[in-house]
Scaffold this motif. Structure first.
Motif, PDB file in Angstrom:
ATOM      1  N   ILE A   2       0.087  -5.956  10.169  1.00 49.37           N
ATOM      2  CA  ILE A   2      -0.280  -7.340   9.855  1.00 49.37           C
ATOM      3  C   ILE A   2      -0.788  -7.446   8.431  1.00 49.37           C
ATOM      4  CG2 ILE A   2      -1.815  -9.249  10.498  1.00 49.37           C
ATOM      5  CD1 ILE A   2      -1.860  -8.108  13.325  1.00 49.37           C
ATOM      6  N   ALA A   3      -1.613  -6.480   8.029  1.00 48.55           N
ATOM      7  CA  ALA A   3      -2.183  -6.526   6.682  1.00 48.55           C
ATOM      8  C   ALA A   3      -1.105  -6.420   5.615  1.00 48.55           C
ATOM      9  CB  ALA A   3      -3.211  -5.402   6.515  1.00 48.55           C
ATOM     10  N   GLU A   4      -0.095  -5.596   5.867  1.00 42.98           N
ATOM     11  CA  GLU A   4       0.922  -5.371   4.847  1.00 42.98           C
ATOM     12  C   GLU A   4       2.027  -6.417   4.873  1.00 42.98           C
ATOM     13  OE1 GLU A   4       0.337  -0.600   4.135  1.00 42.98           O
ATOM     14  OE2 GLU A   4       2.055  -1.272   5.326  1.00 42.98           O
ATOM     15  N   LEU A   5       1.866  -7.445   5.678  1.00 44.34           N
ATOM     16  CA  LEU A   5       2.751  -8.599   5.586  1.00 44.34           C
ATOM     17  C   LEU A   5       2.380  -9.512   4.414  1.00 44.34           C
ATOM     18  CD1 LEU A   5       3.123  -9.669   9.335  1.00 44.34           C
ATOM     19  CD2 LEU A   5       4.861  -8.604   7.896  1.00 44.34           C
ATOM     20  N   ILE A   6       1.186  -9.312   3.874  1.00 42.84           N
ATOM     21  CA  ILE A   6       0.683 -10.182   2.808  1.00 42.84           C
ATOM     22  C   ILE A   6       1.101  -9.623   1.454  1.00 42.84           C
ATOM     23  CG2 ILE A   6      -1.366 -11.222   1.781  1.00 42.84           C
ATOM     24  CD1 ILE A   6      -2.760 -10.953   4.425  1.00 42.84           C
ATOM     25  N   ALA A   7       2.208 -10.107   0.936  1.00 38.11           N
ATOM     26  CA  ALA A   7       2.664  -9.804  -0.426  1.00 38.11           C
ATOM     27  C   ALA A   7       2.596  -8.321  -0.761  1.00 38.11           C
ATOM     28  CB  ALA A   7       1.834 -10.606  -1.431  1.00 38.11           C
ATOM     29  N   SER A   8       3.024  -7.473   0.166  1.00 42.21           N
ATOM     30  CA  SER A   8       2.994  -6.034  -0.085  1.00 42.21           C
ATOM     31  C   SER A   8       4.303  -5.570  -0.713  1.00 42.21           C
ATOM     32  CB  SER A   8       2.753  -5.269   1.219  1.00 42.21           C
ATOM     33  OG  SER A   8       1.467  -5.538   1.733  1.00 42.21           O
ATOM     34  N   GLN A   9       4.195  -4.554  -1.533  1.00 43.20           N
ATOM     35  CA  GLN A   9       5.362  -3.921  -2.127  1.00 43.20           C
ATOM     36  C   GLN A   9       5.476  -2.456  -1.723  1.00 43.20           C
ATOM     37  OE1 GLN A   9       7.673  -5.620  -3.811  1.00 43.20           O
ATOM     38  NE2 GLN A   9       6.458  -7.473  -3.463  1.00 43.20           N
ATOM     39  N   ASN A  10       4.532  -1.991  -0.911  1.00 45.00           N
ATOM     40  CA  ASN A  10       4.584  -0.624  -0.422  1.00 45.00           C
ATOM     41  C   ASN A  10       3.771  -0.530   0.859  1.00 45.00           C
ATOM     42  OD1 ASN A  10       1.910  -0.747  -1.302  1.00 45.00           O
ATOM     43  ND2 ASN A  10       2.296   0.469  -3.141  1.00 45.00           N
ATOM     44  N   GLY A  11       3.807   0.660   1.473  1.00 51.03           N
ATOM     45  CA  GLY A  11       3.068   0.865   2.716  1.00 51.03           C
ATOM     46  C   GLY A  11       4.011   1.054   3.894  1.00 51.03           C
TER      47      GLY A  11
ATOM     48  N   SER B   9      -2.597   4.774   4.008  1.00 42.62           N
ATOM     49  CA  SER B   9      -3.773   5.563   4.384  1.00 42.62           C
ATOM     50  C   SER B   9      -5.015   5.087   3.639  1.00 42.62           C
ATOM     51  CB  SER B   9      -3.517   7.048   4.103  1.00 42.62           C
ATOM     52  OG  SER B   9      -2.420   7.528   4.859  1.00 42.62           O
ATOM     53  N   LEU B  10      -4.860   4.762   2.366  1.00 40.87           N
ATOM     54  CA  LEU B  10      -6.002   4.274   1.593  1.00 40.87           C
ATOM     55  C   LEU B  10      -6.486   2.924   2.120  1.00 40.87           C
ATOM     56  CD1 LEU B  10      -4.929   5.237  -2.045  1.00 40.87           C
ATOM     57  CD2 LEU B  10      -6.657   6.339  -0.608  1.00 40.87           C
ATOM     58  N   ARG B  11      -5.564   2.044   2.497  1.00 40.17           N
ATOM     59  CA  ARG B  11      -5.962   0.741   3.034  1.00 40.17           C
ATOM     60  C   ARG B  11      -6.685   0.897   4.364  1.00 40.17           C
ATOM     61  NH1 ARG B  11       0.024  -1.321   1.529  1.00 40.17           N
ATOM     62  NH2 ARG B  11      -0.383  -1.937  -0.641  1.00 40.17           N
ATOM     63  N   VAL B  12      -6.153   1.731   5.239  1.00 47.79           N
ATOM     64  CA  VAL B  12      -6.805   1.944   6.529  1.00 47.79           C
ATOM     65  C   VAL B  12      -8.172   2.587   6.337  1.00 47.79           C
ATOM     66  CG1 VAL B  12      -6.681   3.255   8.684  1.00 47.79           C
ATOM     67  CG2 VAL B  12      -4.661   2.057   7.846  1.00 47.79           C
ATOM     68  N   ALA B  13      -8.245   3.566   5.452  1.00 45.64           N
ATOM     69  CA  ALA B  13      -9.527   4.241   5.210  1.00 45.64           C
ATOM     70  C   ALA B  13     -10.569   3.266   4.680  1.00 45.64           C
ATOM     71  CB  ALA B  13      -9.330   5.402   4.234  1.00 45.64           C
ATOM     72  N   ALA B  14     -10.173   2.415   3.733  1.00 44.99           N
ATOM     73  CA  ALA B  14     -11.127   1.464   3.158  1.00 44.99           C
ATOM     74  C   ALA B  14     -11.614   0.471   4.212  1.00 44.99           C
ATOM     75  CB  ALA B  14     -10.486   0.722   1.989  1.00 44.99           C
TER      76      ALA B  14
ATOM     77  N   ILE C 228      -8.429  -7.670   6.547  1.00 43.82           N
ATOM     78  CA  ILE C 228      -7.787  -7.813   7.856  1.00 43.82           C
ATOM     79  C   ILE C 228      -8.093  -6.605   8.738  1.00 43.82           C
ATOM     80  CG2 ILE C 228      -5.543  -7.842   9.013  1.00 43.82           C
ATOM     81  CD1 ILE C 228      -4.516  -9.591   6.752  1.00 43.82           C
ATOM     82  N   ILE C 229      -7.968  -5.416   8.176  1.00 42.09           N
ATOM     83  CA  ILE C 229      -8.275  -4.204   8.944  1.00 42.09           C
ATOM     84  C   ILE C 229      -9.746  -4.180   9.331  1.00 42.09           C
ATOM     85  CG2 ILE C 229      -8.332  -1.687   8.832  1.00 42.09           C
ATOM     86  CD1 ILE C 229      -5.904  -1.869   6.934  1.00 42.09           C
TER      87      ILE C 229
END
Length: 279
Positions: free
Chosen positions: A218-227, A86-91, A150-151
């Motif tokens: 797509i955004a969370e394919l980049i070295a994500s550990q959560n989401g 939610s924080l990533r989408v909001a930003a 990306i978003i």
């Protein structure tokens, strides 16, 4: 002998509540149809999954999905994934709004700005954001900035184009009246064009925020550990379809809440606008 040709009688359709054209519609019927639209897919899903026509890997039962969701909340800290996504989408979406909306207003208002931005906006919006992922990693690294970017790229150009089209629908007569009453260009822009476009801006943001959630995976394919996107990809790797469906359902519920929230904001802040618009 003179022939008299009679005009054929015009056939009028009987009044209809169900097929009324932009007229009153009962609230109970609106809720009833909405319930049917939600219940039919769920019923079909239950019939197919509980009957054993498919394997649980292909289509798990609703009970299995709910059980998987409970385990994800109690054992895997799914609430932290919801907060992170939610924080990533909001930003990304807020930055896209702050950039895209002013560009759209300028494009729709001034021919000079349309000539300046249209070639860039019209060309880049056809380029897939996925193709920029390697460049984004080189430019900003693997951190949160890459995910937000990306978003942002997935939404900002559509905000600009839709807002520009909304500005162009403002009648020229409204601008001419403002000039006749002694307004200058700045006053026409900020006291006529911006208020007249504001309801359409809210509609644009309400529509395009769904795109922000679409680009989240797509955004969370980049070295994500959560989401949530990370959780979907990880579950897919281990054929945990029940977890995939539950994470997708969570995104749908969040999107529905955001949609209704923006509808309420539009109704409260623009009571003069036509509130029957729906997308």
């Amino acid at each position: 002998m003179t022939q008299v040709f009679s005009q054929p009688r015009k056939r009028y359709l009987p009044p209809s509540t169900f097929w009324s054209l932009r007229q009153g519609f009962p609230q109970w019927l609106r809720l009833f149809l909405s319930a049917i639209a939600l219940a039919l897919p769920l019923l079909l899903w239950a019939l197919i999954s509980y009957s054993g026509l498919t394997t649980p890997v292909f289509l798990p039962t609703p009970t299995a999905v709910i059980d998987a969701g409970i385990r994800m909340f109690t054992e895997e800290d799914l609430h932290l994934d919801i907060i992170a996504s939610s924080l990533r989408v909001a930003a990304g979406f807020l930055v896209a709004a702050f950039v895209g909306v002013p560009i759209g207003i300028l494009m729709g208002t001034f021919y000079s700005m349309e000539s300046l931005f249209s070639p860039i906006v019209g060309t880049v919006r056809y380029m897939p954001v996925v193709a920029f992922v390697p460049l984004i990693i080189i430019w900003v690294g693997l951190g949160e900035a890459a995910k937000v970017l990306i978003i942002f790229l997935g939404v900002v150009l559509y905000n600009a184009m839709m807002v520009a089209d909304a500005v162009k629908f403002i009648p020229d007569e409204m601008l001419n009246v403002a000039y006749t009453l002694g307004s200058n260009r700045r006053e026409v822009l900020f006291r006529v064009i911006v208020p007249a476009t504001f309801p359409s801006v809210l509609d644009t943001l309400r529509v395009n925020i769904s795109g922000a959630w679409n680009y989240l995976v797509i955004a969370e394919l980049i070295a994500s550990q959560n989401g949530l996107g990370y959780r979907i990809v990880q579950s897919q790797r281990f054929l945990q379809t029940d977890k995939v469906l539950f994470a997708i359902a969570i995104i749908g519920v969040i999107g529905l809440l955001i949609d209704y929230g923006l509808k309420l904001l539009s109704k409260a802040s623009t009571p003069w606008a036509d509130q029957t618009r729906s997308y």
